[in-house]
Design an enzyme around this catalytic site. Structure first.
Site, mmCIF file in Angstrom:
data_model
loop_
_atom_site.group_PDB
_atom_site.id
_atom_site.type_symbol
_atom_site.label_atom_id
_atom_site.label_comp_id
_atom_site.label_asym_id
_atom_site.label_seq_id
_atom_site.Cartn_x
_atom_site.Cartn_y
_atom_site.Cartn_z
ATOM 1 N N HIS A 307 -21.593 -42.731 -5.405
ATOM 2 C CA HIS A 307 -22.279 -41.942 -6.443
ATOM 3 C C HIS A 307 -21.908 -42.469 -7.832
ATOM 4 O O HIS A 307 -22.792 -42.668 -8.684
ATOM 5 C CB HIS A 307 -21.890 -40.470 -6.300
ATOM 6 C CG HIS A 307 -22.294 -39.617 -7.466
ATOM 7 N ND1 HIS A 307 -23.489 -38.931 -7.503
ATOM 8 C CD2 HIS A 307 -21.667 -39.352 -8.643
ATOM 9 C CE1 HIS A 307 -23.576 -38.274 -8.645
ATOM 10 N NE2 HIS A 307 -22.481 -38.516 -9.349
ATOM 11 N N GLU A 308 -20.609 -42.691 -8.072
ATOM 12 C CA GLU A 308 -20.171 -43.192 -9.374
ATOM 13 C C GLU A 308 -20.730 -44.581 -9.652
ATOM 14 O O GLU A 308 -21.131 -44.891 -10.782
ATOM 15 C CB GLU A 308 -18.641 -43.211 -9.437
ATOM 16 C CG GLU A 308 -17.982 -41.850 -9.338
ATOM 17 C CD GLU A 308 -18.413 -40.907 -10.450
ATOM 18 O OE1 GLU A 308 -18.665 -41.381 -11.567
ATOM 19 O OE2 GLU A 308 -18.516 -39.697 -10.186
ATOM 20 N N HIS A 311 -24.222 -44.557 -11.013
ATOM 21 C CA HIS A 311 -24.354 -44.420 -12.475
ATOM 22 C C HIS A 311 -24.313 -45.794 -13.145
ATOM 23 O O HIS A 311 -25.068 -46.050 -14.095
ATOM 24 C CB HIS A 311 -23.211 -43.548 -13.019
ATOM 25 C CG HIS A 311 -23.351 -42.086 -12.710
ATOM 26 N ND1 HIS A 311 -24.464 -41.365 -13.046
ATOM 27 C CD2 HIS A 311 -22.504 -41.217 -12.098
ATOM 28 C CE1 HIS A 311 -24.306 -40.108 -12.667
ATOM 29 N NE2 HIS A 311 -23.129 -39.994 -12.078
ATOM 30 N N GLU A 385 -27.361 -37.270 -12.541
ATOM 31 C CA GLU A 385 -26.587 -36.880 -11.354
ATOM 32 C C GLU A 385 -27.460 -36.897 -10.100
ATOM 33 O O GLU A 385 -27.045 -37.378 -9.045
ATOM 34 C CB GLU A 385 -25.960 -35.501 -11.559
ATOM 35 C CG GLU A 385 -24.875 -35.443 -12.611
ATOM 36 C CD GLU A 385 -23.739 -36.398 -12.310
ATOM 37 O OE1 GLU A 385 -23.297 -36.465 -11.144
ATOM 38 O OE2 GLU A 385 -23.296 -37.094 -13.248
ATOM 39 N N ASP A 389 -26.938 -39.389 -6.890
ATOM 40 C CA ASP A 389 -26.889 -38.885 -5.514
ATOM 41 C C ASP A 389 -27.908 -39.615 -4.645
ATOM 42 O O ASP A 389 -27.596 -40.028 -3.511
ATOM 43 C CB ASP A 389 -27.190 -37.380 -5.481
ATOM 44 C CG ASP A 389 -26.005 -36.540 -5.935
ATOM 45 O OD1 ASP A 389 -24.898 -37.081 -6.065
ATOM 46 O OD2 ASP A 389 -26.200 -35.331 -6.163
#
Length: 448
Positions: A307-308, A311, A385, A389
């Site tokens: 997930h990070e 970004h 976000e 995801d």
């Protein structure tokens, strides 16, 4: 009575706005105070809606059978305790802030700090020395007024619910280190800003923005290397399956991972997190030891990292950085327009026009715009976000991510029930129910 008072405050706010737009800036302090009270009442209304949601006795339907009843009850009690504390903290804060403006504490304290400089035999006409004296007093005041709330939050609320791991010695040691850093870093930065404003001329906004841009790059470089280690211990993630999986994931995305750390967040709190930092080809990932402890399944930890990394891959970090730079430049541009407004300074009780005070007054006068900008940034952040995801899901981590999000929600005792208005206004991250629904919706669309 409450509605009548709200109507009066709103009327004062609208009247002040119109007068300011017409150039009658002497109502500036009245406008700021009126808007502060109006926003306090509005946000308190949202807090009350959220408090009612927190007190709901049942889990949201999407979380039934997913979150245990025991975890739900613990999260509910924790959230309600924090909510009551928040009401008291905000009430004290608004009383202090409005009193400071209404009774002219800022100009009084500015004069007092100048008298202190003269008493010490220093040059009171030197604006840099005068400003540093003023800021020293502000720092002492803020430490005194914030300390009771920090102590209660840490050693009562957090301890009551099993999160606090700090000793009182560690708490005050961290506070002392923070004060020392402020004393070390604050004066040269403030002095540079005052010098730039004094010499900036017509290109002041550009010079201020350039200075803050370079400063932000320096701080982003130095903070993880020199400052963060003063408060936490960073150790390389030991060799093993978890490290191999993270390095393999980073390599598959061409993420230039140079170092992989574990930070001892458990020495202060049981809350967990993960983040990454670094420029260009020198990226680092930091895992909280609590994250590794709470997510027993290594795939869940890797899913959180995916997930990070989403970004990064989707350029969210770059977009956010650019947005901050644009907003910073616009703020400095606005400041250059009002910094020489004698009427504006007089409306706040000043008979001179100190540079730092001008920045403070400007920040107060653009509060309405700041609230709108923050709301917009939250909307963008929530979108990011969902996209991160979805990115992790495309990599095949849907189930692990879902399990990891649920585990983090449980272990952090995050609020299970949230009011939609409160969430939309305050949350930069979507509530768990929305994130799980988005993941499941993507699954159903794919099946169809």
């Amino acid at each position: 009575m409450a509605f009548a008072y709200l109507e009066a405050v709103l009327g004062e706010f609208l009247l002040s706005s119109l007068l300011i737009l017409r150039g009658k800036t002497k109502v500036g302090s009245r406008f700021v105070n009126s808007f502060m009270i109006f926003m306090y009442l509005f946000e308190t209304y949202l807090d009350l809606r959220q408090h009612a949601a927190l007190k709901l006795p049942n889990l949201p339907k999407p979380l039934e059978g997913v979150i245990s009843q025991e975890k739900f009850e613990r999260a509910r009690a924790y959230s309600i305790d924090k909510s009551y504390f928040h009401f008291i903290h905000e009430a004290v804060t608004i009383l202090m802030d409005t009193a400071i403006l209404y009774f002219g504490i800022l100009p009084w304290f500015w004069k007092l700090s100048g008298n202190l400089v003269a008493y010490l035999g220093l040059d009171a006409e030197n604006e840099i020395i005068h400003t540093l004296s003023f800021l020293a007093g502000v720092m002492i005041w803020s430490q005194i007024t914030d300390l009771p709330f920090s102590l209660y939050s840490t050693f009562v609320i957090e301890a009551r619910h099993g999160f606090n791991k700090q000793t009182i010695w560690l708490f005050f040691r961290d506070m002392f280190k923070g004060i020392c850093l402020s004393i070390l870093l604050g004066p040269p930065i403030v002095s540079a800003i005052i010098f730039i404003v004094q010499k900036g001329g017509p290109y002041l906004a550009i010079y201020l923005w350039a200075f803050m841009f370079v400063l932000s790059l320096i701080m982003m470089t130095l903070y993880p290397i020199l400052i963060a280690p003063l408060f936490n211990k960073f150790t390389p993630l030991p060799d093993g399956e978890l490290r191999e999986k993270i390095e393999k994931l980073a390599a598959s995305l061409k993420f230039p991972l140079k170092k992989l750390f574990v930070v001892d967040g458990s020495t202060r709190s049981s809350h967990s997190n993960a983040y990454m930092y670094g420029f260009f080809n020198n990226k680092r990932i930091v895992l909280y030891d609590t994250l590794i402890q709470q997510c027993k399944n290594e795939e869940e930890v890797v899913a959180v990292i995916a997930h990070e990394l989403g970004h990064w891959k989707l350029n969210h970090t770059m977009y956010s950085f650019i947005a901050v730079q644009i907003l910073t430049f616009l703020q400095f541009g606005g400041y250059t327009l009002v910094r020489n407004s004698k009427d504006l300074f007089e409306s706040f009780g000043f008979d001179s026009q100190p540079i730092l005070i001008g920045l403070i007054i400007f920040q107060h006068t653009v509060i309405p715009l700041q609230h709108l900008v923050n709301f917009g940034l939250n909307l963008v952040s929530r979108t990011f976000e969902f996209q991160a995801d979805a990115f992790a899901k495309k990599l095949g981590y849907a189930n692990a991510l879902r399990a990891g999000l649920i585990k983090l929600q449980e272990e952090n005792l995050s609020a299970m029930n949230t009011d939609p208005w409160y969430s939309a206004y305050h949350y930069s991250h979507p509530p768990l129910v929305e994130r799980l629904s988005a993941i499941e919706e993507a699954d159903s669309k794919k099946e169809n």
